[in-house]
Design a protein around this motif. Structure first.
Motif: not given
Length: 432
Positions: A148-157, A163-171
């Protein structure tokens, strides 16, 4: 079925194609595919063709093929399952080691189906859009085996909050920083909008109202709208009715080098969206030293625009946006400070090289997962599409017959309410 190890990295994208598309996701897909191919990676892009784009291939398809990128197309089918089966057919034929689906529900469902059998894939959340949250809810869980990849920190937050059951990174996206930035000019002071001229998301009515107010207030302000979209005709009509056709012009879609040339002539960029991820148009403008005047919304925008340091944040009131443009035109010190800081921020944190390195690292990691898998995921099972079970109903909306738009009326009402609200707020601030 046992598979051989040590396979070469093969990256497949799946995306849509439509006439005159200038979306940020398309810009990113094409740029990433070209750079990977130039680095010797085998790349394919499978394009989902909307009904109005099936008669003739876009010119850039041949450009991609000349660069060694495999390009295939498929018309939109009658329902989601049929499009999933078609996408699975592409995957089974081309057999990528990493799959990067974009935007279309069927592509994500096909990726999840492949994920069950061990195909590494990445789900990229490009925007704080209800459609992306429906996608993450339906296909972002650990059972789908996606990265899972988010384009901004806001989207990752926001992703973590759900509470999706796995972490996402920010690129974040990355852009090229021009050697020489734009300069401050007062006559004319040029304002640019770059993107889809839509009411949905981009709020074209707010953009054009703010530009009309600013140009009426100052003869030296000139505005250019780069791009196209269903709201363009309405915007052009409003400009004509205001008698400002010489002050506010429309270019239609432009090539990337032409867009940059326009940015390097501009002093400010205006964006009034309801929601965004990390707008590439905004990054490109800031890299050129163009000062942003943008709406304050929960998105990646506050990560780019620090009020009065890298740009100006405004409400959805077009009058407030117009005043911000006039303020920049009247205050060269403020403009110079914001221009320099905006350009420096992009150069330090949002460069094309930096973004590509992060993506290349992720793709190589996913490719190793493909190599280390005990069995080959191909052929992916097309008989029982498990990934379509219990998905969000919003993901079927692309297959509904379009109805007559009432969006403009609703958005105009929202704009009027916002104007009244902000006038009341100003009155209360005057009389505490």
């Amino acid at each position: 079925m046992q598979r051989s190890t040590g396979s070469a990295l093969r990256v497949a994208f799946a995306h849509y194609s439509q006439p005159n598309d200038i979306s940020g996701v398309t810009t990113w897909v094409l740029g990433m595919a070209k750079r990977l191919s130039a680095d010797g990676v085998s790349v394919a892009i499978h394009f989902w063709m909307a009904p109005d784009g099936q008669d003739q291939e876009p010119d850039f398809f041949q450009e991609l093929r000349h660069q060694g990128i495999h390009v295939s197309t498929a018309p939109r089918r009658a329902n989601l399952k049929a499009d999933v089966l078609e996408t699975l057919g592409f995957l089974n034929q081309w057999q990528p080691t990493v799959f990067l689906p974009q935007c279309i529900s069927a592509h994500y469902a096909a990726a999840a189906q492949g994920g069950y059998q061990g195909l590494p894939w990445a789900l990229t959340l490009h925007s704080d859009d209800p459609a992306y949250w429906a996608t993450a809810k339906s296909f972002g869980g650990s059972r789908h085996r996606s990265s899972l990849v988010c384009v901004s920190h806001h989207i990752r937050d926001e992703f973590n909050r759900r509470r999706i059951d796995r972490p996402a990174s920010v690129i974040p996206y990355g852009v090229t920083v021009p050697v020489t930035p734009t300069e401050f000019r007062t006559d004319p002071f040029r304002v640019v909008f770059s993107g889809r001229i839509w009411e949905h998301q981009k709020r074209a009515s707010l953009v054009i109202q703010a530009l009309i107010k600013a140009c009426r207030a100052r003869d030296s302000i000139r505005a250019t709208l780069i791009g196209d979209g269903y709201a363009r005709a309405s915007c052009e009509r409003q400009v004509a009715e205001a008698g400002l056709c010489e002050a506010i012009t429309f270019t239609g879609p432009l090539a990337a080098d032409q867009v940059q040339a326009r940015l390097l002539e501009s002093q400010a960029i205006l964006l009034m969206s309801d929601f965004e991820g990390l707008p590439i148009a905004l990054l490109e403008a800031m890299a050129a030293g163009v000062v942003p005047v943008v709406r304050r919304i929960p998105s990646g925008i506050p990560e780019l625009v620090d009020h009065e340091r890298t740009g100006l944040l405004v409400s959805e009131d077009p009058e407030e946006a117009a005043r911000a443009l006039l303020r920049l035109a009247d205050d060269p010190d403020l403009w110079q400070r914001c221009s320099k800081a905006a350009r420096g921020l992009v150069a330090q944190h949002y460069s094309a090289d930096g973004s590509y390195k992060q993506w290349r690292h992720l793709l190589e990691e996913l490719d190793r997962q493909f190599d280390d898998a005990p069995t080959n995921p191909y052929p992916i099972n097309c008989r029982r599409i498990v990934s379509l079970r219990r998905i969000d109903r919003k993901l079927h909306l692309q297959y509904r017959t379009p109805t007559k738009r009432t969006t403009t009326l609703r958005q105009s009402l929202r704009t009027r309410i916002a104007q009244i609200k902000h006038r009341i707020k100003r009155l209360l601030n005057r009389h505490p």
